[in-house]
Design a protein around this motif. Structure first.
Motif, PDB file in Angstrom:
ATOM      1  N   ALA A 174       0.865  -1.187   0.000  1.00  0.00           N
ATOM      2  CA  ALA A 174       0.000   0.000   0.000  1.00  0.00           C
ATOM      3  C   ALA A 174       0.896   1.230   0.000  1.00  0.00           C
ATOM      4  CB  ALA A 174      -0.883   0.002   1.243  1.00  0.00           C
ATOM      5  N   ILE A 175       0.640   2.134  -0.950  1.00  0.00           N
ATOM      6  CA  ILE A 175       1.469   3.349  -1.046  1.00  0.00           C
ATOM      7  C   ILE A 175       0.603   4.563  -0.704  1.00  0.00           C
ATOM      8  CG2 ILE A 175       3.026   4.682  -2.527  1.00  0.00           C
ATOM      9  CD1 ILE A 175       3.122   2.299  -4.442  1.00  0.00           C
ATOM     10  N   SER A 176       1.103   5.389   0.190  1.00  0.00           N
ATOM     11  CA  SER A 176       0.345   6.600   0.542  1.00  0.00           C
ATOM     12  C   SER A 176       1.258   7.640   1.171  1.00  0.00           C
ATOM     13  CB  SER A 176      -0.773   6.246   1.527  1.00  0.00           C
ATOM     14  OG  SER A 176      -1.432   7.409   1.949  1.00  0.00           O
ATOM     15  N   GLN A 177       1.241   8.834   0.627  1.00  0.00           N
ATOM     16  CA  GLN A 177       2.004   9.929   1.222  1.00  0.00           C
ATOM     17  C   GLN A 177       1.475  10.222   2.616  1.00  0.00           C
ATOM     18  OE1 GLN A 177       3.092  13.374   2.880  1.00  0.00           O
ATOM     19  NE2 GLN A 177       1.046  13.502   2.019  1.00  0.00           N
ATOM     20  N   SER A 178       0.188  10.526   2.699  1.00  0.00           N
ATOM     21  CA  SER A 178      -0.395  10.976   3.974  1.00  0.00           C
ATOM     22  C   SER A 178      -0.541   9.841   4.974  1.00  0.00           C
ATOM     23  CB  SER A 178      -1.781  11.567   3.726  1.00  0.00           C
ATOM     24  OG  SER A 178      -2.644  10.564   3.194  1.00  0.00           O
ATOM     25  N   GLU A 223      -3.259   8.418   5.333  1.00  0.00           N
ATOM     26  CA  GLU A 223      -4.610   8.571   5.885  1.00  0.00           C
ATOM     27  C   GLU A 223      -5.689   8.356   4.829  1.00  0.00           C
ATOM     28  OE1 GLU A 223      -5.093   8.836   9.006  1.00  0.00           O
ATOM     29  OE2 GLU A 223      -3.110   9.476   9.710  1.00  0.00           O
ATOM     30  N   THR A 224      -5.330   8.075   3.595  1.00  0.00           N
ATOM     31  CA  THR A 224      -6.330   7.979   2.519  1.00  0.00           C
ATOM     32  C   THR A 224      -7.334   6.863   2.832  1.00  0.00           C
ATOM     33  OG1 THR A 224      -4.723   8.842   0.980  1.00  0.00           O
ATOM     34  CG2 THR A 224      -6.596   7.688   0.022  1.00  0.00           C
ATOM     35  N   ALA A 225      -8.602   7.250   2.908  1.00  0.00           N
ATOM     36  CA  ALA A 225      -9.638   6.324   3.391  1.00  0.00           C
ATOM     37  C   ALA A 225      -9.723   5.069   2.507  1.00  0.00           C
ATOM     38  CB  ALA A 225     -10.977   7.037   3.428  1.00  0.00           C
ATOM     39  N   GLY A 271       2.188  21.289  -0.118  1.00  0.00           N
ATOM     40  CA  GLY A 271       1.468  21.576  -1.368  1.00  0.00           C
ATOM     41  C   GLY A 271       0.523  20.414  -1.658  1.00  0.00           C
ATOM     42  N   VAL A 272      -0.706  20.746  -2.049  1.00  0.00           N
ATOM     43  CA  VAL A 272      -1.676  19.662  -2.289  1.00  0.00           C
ATOM     44  C   VAL A 272      -1.210  18.769  -3.437  1.00  0.00           C
ATOM     45  CG1 VAL A 272      -4.006  19.237  -3.169  1.00  0.00           C
ATOM     46  CG2 VAL A 272      -3.685  20.714  -1.196  1.00  0.00           C
ATOM     47  N   ALA A 273      -0.631  19.369  -4.465  1.00  0.00           N
ATOM     48  CA  ALA A 273      -0.135  18.559  -5.586  1.00  0.00           C
ATOM     49  C   ALA A 273       1.149  17.852  -5.152  1.00  0.00           C
ATOM     50  CB  ALA A 273       0.127  19.440  -6.790  1.00  0.00           C
ATOM     51  N   SER A 274       1.107  16.552  -5.191  1.00  0.00           N
ATOM     52  CA  SER A 274       2.210  15.745  -4.700  1.00  0.00           C
ATOM     53  C   SER A 274       3.409  15.804  -5.650  1.00  0.00           C
ATOM     54  CB  SER A 274       1.691  14.307  -4.623  1.00  0.00           C
ATOM     55  OG  SER A 274       2.331  13.620  -3.622  1.00  0.00           O
ATOM     56  N   THR A 275       4.588  16.058  -5.106  1.00  0.00           N
ATOM     57  CA  THR A 275       5.796  16.118  -5.957  1.00  0.00           C
ATOM     58  C   THR A 275       6.900  15.238  -5.362  1.00  0.00           C
ATOM     59  OG1 THR A 275       6.408  18.155  -4.791  1.00  0.00           O
ATOM     60  CG2 THR A 275       5.342  18.387  -6.956  1.00  0.00           C
ATOM     61  N   LYS A 335      -3.709  19.153 -14.526  1.00  0.00           N
ATOM     62  CA  LYS A 335      -5.150  19.249 -14.237  1.00  0.00           C
ATOM     63  C   LYS A 335      -5.391  19.834 -12.853  1.00  0.00           C
ATOM     64  CE  LYS A 335      -5.882  14.844 -15.376  1.00  0.00           C
ATOM     65  NZ  LYS A 335      -6.358  13.580 -15.905  1.00  0.00           N
ATOM     66  N   GLU A 336      -4.686  19.260 -11.883  1.00  0.00           N
ATOM     67  CA  GLU A 336      -4.941  19.613 -10.481  1.00  0.00           C
ATOM     68  C   GLU A 336      -4.780  21.085 -10.179  1.00  0.00           C
ATOM     69  OE1 GLU A 336      -3.492  16.515  -7.266  1.00  0.00           O
ATOM     70  OE2 GLU A 336      -1.938  16.918  -8.744  1.00  0.00           O
ATOM     71  N   ILE A 337      -3.704  21.680 -10.704  1.00  0.00           N
ATOM     72  CA  ILE A 337      -3.418  23.039 -10.221  1.00  0.00           C
ATOM     73  C   ILE A 337      -3.705  24.132 -11.231  1.00  0.00           C
ATOM     74  CG2 ILE A 337      -1.782  22.314  -8.441  1.00  0.00           C
ATOM     75  CD1 ILE A 337       0.466  23.157 -10.307  1.00  0.00           C
ATOM     76  N   ALA A 346      -8.175  18.039  -1.604  1.00  0.00           N
ATOM     77  CA  ALA A 346      -7.719  17.949  -0.218  1.00  0.00           C
ATOM     78  C   ALA A 346      -6.418  17.177  -0.196  1.00  0.00           C
ATOM     79  CB  ALA A 346      -8.757  17.233   0.616  1.00  0.00           C
ATOM     80  N   LYS A 347      -5.564  17.511   0.750  1.00  0.00           N
ATOM     81  CA  LYS A 347      -4.259  16.850   0.811  1.00  0.00           C
ATOM     82  C   LYS A 347      -4.389  15.411   1.276  1.00  0.00           C
ATOM     83  CE  LYS A 347       0.170  16.680   0.437  1.00  0.00           C
ATOM     84  NZ  LYS A 347       0.659  16.507  -0.946  1.00  0.00           N
ATOM     85  N   SER A 348      -5.187  15.200   2.319  1.00  0.00           N
ATOM     86  CA  SER A 348      -5.385  13.793   2.671  1.00  0.00           C
ATOM     87  C   SER A 348      -6.883  13.513   2.613  1.00  0.00           C
ATOM     88  CB  SER A 348      -4.775  13.449   4.028  1.00  0.00           C
ATOM     89  OG  SER A 348      -5.209  14.319   5.010  1.00  0.00           O
TER      90      SER A 348
HETATM   91  C1  F6R Z   1      -1.948  14.313  -6.529  1.00  0.00           C
HETATM   92  C2  F6R Z   1      -2.345  14.022  -5.187  1.00  0.00           C
HETATM   93  C3  F6R Z   1      -3.374  12.971  -4.957  1.00  0.00           C
HETATM   94  C4  F6R Z   1      -2.814  11.954  -3.941  1.00  0.00           C
HETATM   95  C5  F6R Z   1      -3.892  10.936  -3.569  1.00  0.00           C
HETATM   96  C6  F6R Z   1      -3.367   9.884  -2.644  1.00  0.00           C
HETATM   97  O1  F6R Z   1      -1.034  15.353  -6.605  1.00  0.00           O
HETATM   98  O2  F6R Z   1      -1.848  14.593  -4.271  1.00  0.00           O
HETATM   99  O3  F6R Z   1      -3.738  12.345  -6.140  1.00  0.00           O
HETATM  100  O4  F6R Z   1      -1.713  11.328  -4.508  1.00  0.00           O
HETATM  101  O5  F6R Z   1      -4.966  11.597  -2.951  1.00  0.00           O
HETATM  102  O6  F6R Z   1      -2.897  10.428  -1.458  1.00  0.00           O
HETATM  103  P1  F6R Z   1      -1.934   9.644  -0.490  1.00  0.00           P
HETATM  104  O7  F6R Z   1      -0.665   9.398  -1.216  1.00  0.00           O
HETATM  105  O8  F6R Z   1      -1.778  10.540   0.676  1.00  0.00           O
HETATM  106  O9  F6R Z   1      -2.626   8.361  -0.153  1.00  0.00           O
END
Ligand code: F6R
Length: 615
Positions: free
Chosen positions: A352-356, A358-360, A404-408, A494-496, A609-611
Motif C-alpha cells: 500500500a502506497i500513501s504519502q499521507s 490517511e487515505t480512506a 502543497g496539495v499537488a504531490s511532488t 489538471k490539479e493546479i 484535499a491533501k489527505s
Molecule cells: C496528486 C495528489 C493525490 C494523492 C492521492 C493519494 O497530486 O496529491 O492524487 O496522490 O490523494 O494520497 P496519499 O498518497 O496521501 O494516499
C-alpha cells in the motif's frame, strides 16, 4: 480534508488556533471557523472562504479573549460550503460546541429521531446532528460531557475526529477519533489538539496520536485521560517525540510550498536512501524487508494498492519489480479494489502506497487484504499515520512534510523506496547479475545530483509555460517506465491549472487520441534515450505530420528529437528504470509555472484535499 485545532491552557487560545488553522490550510478546505470561551460564554465566528477571511471577520465580530477554544477548516461533505454549514456548531442549548472531521453516515436517521424530540437544525451538516445527539444524551441520562460523547459515538456509523467542549465545564475538552487523524500536543500545563502536529510544533515536541475508537478527556492543568469508546477501558497513552521542525513546514523563501517541495527533491531522495543504500558494501538494508524476506521471496505476485499520484508511483514500481525481481505485479486503485471482492491468495504480498497514510480508500483496501490473509507492506511518508500503523510492516519515504496539495517529492521518494525494495529482492532472488546490481546502486546514488541538474531547466520550462498557458487541452505521452510519468504529468497540470490533460502510452495514441491532434494541441512526449527511443521518435513523427506542438523531454545531448520538436527539455542520462525520477521534474515545473501564470491557488487547488479521509 477538514482540519481541526484546539487549545486549553494558560495562554490566549485565539492566536494559537488561528496560526494552527493557517498551517492546516494545505489539507484543502472551503470554510473556516473558531469558537472561544471568554470566561463567561462561548463566542463563535465562522465563514465560507479562507482563514484570512475568517480572521478579518472574527476580529470585528467577537472578542478574541480566552484560554480555551477550537477551530476548524471545513471541506464540504454534507451541505454546500456556506457560513451556516461551517464549523464549529452549537448544540440547541448553546452550551456545547463541536468541530468535526469525517462523515456521520447514519446522520439522517439520527436527525429524524432528534427532530421528533423537538431539536431544530440550522445547517445541513451531519455535525450539527452529532452535537445535538450528545446534548440529548446528557439531558436524558443526566451524565457529564465525556460519558455523553461516548454514548453518542456508540450510536454513530461513520468516520470522525471531533473536539467538543461545554461552557458549563470550561476546564475540559473531549476529543475522539475513528478513521480521521487526531493528535494531542502535551505542553507544560497546556494541551493542543490538531489533525496533525504542525499547529503545535513550536510549543511542544511531545504528542499522543489517538488510535481509532479512542477518546480523550483533556483537563486543564491535568492529565489526558484516554479510553476506548466501545467498552470504556482505560488506555495507557504512548507519547511520541515529534521529529519535524518549524523550518520544514514553512515556505523558506519560495513563493509556494509546491515549488519548495519540487526543489527539495535532491535532498528528499538522498534522505530516502540514507542508511539504506550502502554503496561501499554494495548492499541495500531495509529492516521491513529483511524481517519479512521469506514472505517476499515466496510471493506469487505483488498487488499494489494506492490512489492518485501514489497509484502512479505504483505503476512505475510494476515495471521495476517485474523487470528486476521477476515478480508479477498488479496495480490497483484502492477505491476499486476495496469493493471488487478481489481474489487474494495466501502467497500474495500487498503493498500500500500513501504519502499521507490517511487515505480512506487505501486504508479500507489494506483492511480488506488483511482480512483475506494477505501480508500488507506500507510505503508511507507521514510517520505514525493510520496506514503506517495498520500495515504488517513497511518503509517510510522520509520525504519530510509535503504541504502543497499537488504531490511532488512524495512521488519521487516513493519510487526511490520501491526501487530499493525491487533491487533488494532481485539480489535475494538472483534475478539480477552482480554487475547489473552494482550498476543500479551506483546510478541510484547519482540520482540526487542529476535531479539537481534537471531542476536547472526551470527558467526554460517557464518560457514554455508562457507559450501554452492559455490552451484548453494538453496530451502527455510516454512508453514503458515513462508511461506512468505521462499520467502523473497530466494529473499535475489538471490539479493546479484546471487545464484538461490526458496521459497516454505513446503507442496507443494511434488508437484514439491522435484524432485530437491539430496545430492547437501541445503534446508533451517523454523520449529519453534508454527504452523505446526509436519507437517514441516514430510517434513524434506522427504528431509532427498532424501539426501538433511537440514538447520533448529528452536525454542531454539528444539531437534527433530536437529536429522534430518545437521545444526540448533535457534531463541527465541514467538507467531506464531510474529515468522517471528525472523526467518527472520538468513536468512538475511546467504545471507549476502554468498555474502561477494563470493566477491559480497552486498550493490549495479548488475542490482538492491533501489527505482524502472520506470515500
Ligand atoms: C496528486 C495528489 C493525490 C494523492 C492521492 C493519494 O497530486 O496529491 O492524487 O496522490 O490523494 O494520497 P496519499 O498518497 O496521501 O494516499
Amino acid at each position: 480534508m477538514c482540519g481541526i485545532v484546539g487549545y486549553i491552557g494558560h495562554r490566549e487560545a485565539y492566536p494559537i488556533i488561528l496560526k494552527g488553522l493557517k498551517r492546516l490550510e494545505y489539507r484543502g478546505y472551503d470554510s473556516a471557523g473558531i469558537a472561544l470561551y471568554d470566561g463567561n460564554d462561548i463566542k463563535l465566528s465562522k465563514t465560507k472562504g479562507k482563514v484570512a477571511d475568517l480572521e478579518e471577520r472574527l476580529e470585528k465580530e467577537i472578542s478574541t479573549k480566552g484560554s480555551l477554544g477550537i477551530g476548524h477548516t471545513r471541506w464540504a461533505t454534507h451541505g454546500v460550503p456556506n457560513d451556516v454549514n461551517s464549523h464549529p456548531h452549537f448544540s440547541n442549548s448553546g452550551n456545547l460546541v463541536i468541530i468535526h472531521n469525517g462523515i456521520i453516515e447514519n446522520y439522517d436517521s439520527l436527525k429524524k429521531e432528534l427532530l421528533k424530540r423537538g431539536y431544530i437544525f440550522n445547517s445541513d451538516t451531519d455535525t450539527e446532528v452529532l452535537i445535538n445527539l450528545i446534548e440529548d444524551v446528557m439531558k436524558q441520562d443526566g451524565i457529564k460531557l465525556g460519558k455523553a460523547v461516548q454514548v453518542a459515538l456508540n450510536q454513530v456509523v461513520g468516520a470522525y475526529a471531533i473536539a467538543v467542549f461545554d461552557k458549563n465545564k470550561p476546564n475540559e475538552i473531549v476529543v475522539a477519533r475513528l478513521g480521521s487523524p487526531l493528535a494531542i500536543g502535551i505542553g507544560d500545563d497546556e494541551f493542543f489538539i490538531a489533525s496533525d502536529a504542525s499547529p503545535f510544533i513550536e510549543y511542544t515536541k511531545n504528542a499522543i496520536y489517538l488510535e481509532d475508537e479512542e477518546m480523550a478527556i483533556i483537563r486543564r492543568d491535568k492529565e489526558v485521560n484516554i479510553r476506548k469508546i466501545k467498552d470504556d477501558s482505560l488506555v495507557d497513552p504512548y507519547m511520541q517525540e515529534l521529529q519535524i521542525n518549524l523550518e520544514q513546514i514553512e515556505k523558506g523563501g519560495y513563493d509556494h510550498f509546491m515549488l519548495k517541495e519540487i526543489f527539495e527533491q535532491p535532498r528528499a531522495i538522498l534522505d530516502t536512501f540514507r542508511g539504506r543504500l550502502l554503496i561501499d558494501k554494495a548492499i541495500i538494508k531495509m529492516a521491513g524487508i529483511e524481517d519479512n524476506m521469506k514472505k517476499f521471496l515466496n510471493a506469487d505476485r505483488i498487488i499494489i494498492v494506492a490512489c492518485g499520484t501514489s497509484w502512479h508511483a505504483g505503476l512505475v514500481a510494476e515495471y521495476i519489480f517485474e523487470d528486476l525481481a521477476r515478480i508479477p505485479v498488479e496495480v490497483e486503485y484502492a477505491s476499486e479494489f476495496r469493493y471488487r471482492n478481489p481474489v487474494i491468495k495466501e502467497n500474495d504480498v500487498v503493498i500500500a502506497i500513501s504519502q499521507s497514510g490517511e487515505t480512506a480508500d487505501t486504508l479500507a483496501a489494506i483492511k480488506l487484504a488483511k482480512s483475506k490473509g494477505a501480508f500488507v507492506f506500507g510505503v508511507c511518508n507521514v510517520v505514525g499515520s493510520s496506514i503506517a500503523r495498520e500495515t504488517d510492516a513497511g518503509a517510510y519515504t522520509h520525504a519530510g512534510p509535503e504541504i502543497g496539495v499537488a504531490s511532488t517529492k512524495a512521488f519521487t521518494t516513493q519510487i526511490t523506496v520501491l526501487t530499493l525494495i525491487a533491487l533488494r529482492l532481485a539480489r535475494a532472488k538472483g534475478t539480477i547479475s552482480s554487475s547489473d546490481y552494482r550498476h543500479h546502486l551506483i546510478e541510484l546514488e547519482l540520482i540526487p545530483e542529476k535531479v539537481e541538474k534537471a531542476l536547472k531547466s526551470d527558467a526554460y520550462v517557464k518560457t514554455i509555460a508562457a507559450i501554452y498557458k492559455d490552451v484548453k487541452n494538453f496530451l502527455y505521452l510516454g512508453r514503458g517506465y515513462n508511461f506512468p510519468v505521462a499520467l502523473e504529468g497530466a494529473l499535475k497540470l489538471k490539479e493546479i491549472s484546471y487545464i484538461h490533460a490526458e496521459g497516454y502510452p505513446a503507442a496507443e495514441m494511434k488508437h484514439g487520441p491522435i484524432a485530437l491532434i491539430d496545430e492547437n494541441m501541445p503534446i508533451v512526449v517523454i523520449a529519453t534515450k534508454k527504452g523505446h527511443y526509436e519507437k517514441v521518435v516514430s510517434n513524434i513523427q506522427e504528431i509532427k505530420s498532424r501539426k501538433g506542438k511537440i514538447i520533448g523531454i529528452v536525454t542531454e545531448g539528444d539531437y534527433s528529437v530536437r529536429e522534430l520538436a518545437d521545444h526540448v527539455i533535457e534531463v541527465p542520462d541514467t538507467l531506464e528504470s531510474l529515468s522517471p525520477l528525472l523526467t518527472t521534474i520538468p513536468l512538475q515545473l511546467l504545471s507549476y509555472h502554468i498555474a502561477v501564470m494563470l493566477e491559480k491557488n497552486v498550493d490549495q487547488p479548488r475542490n482538492l484535499a491533501k489527505s482524502v479521509t472520506v470515500e
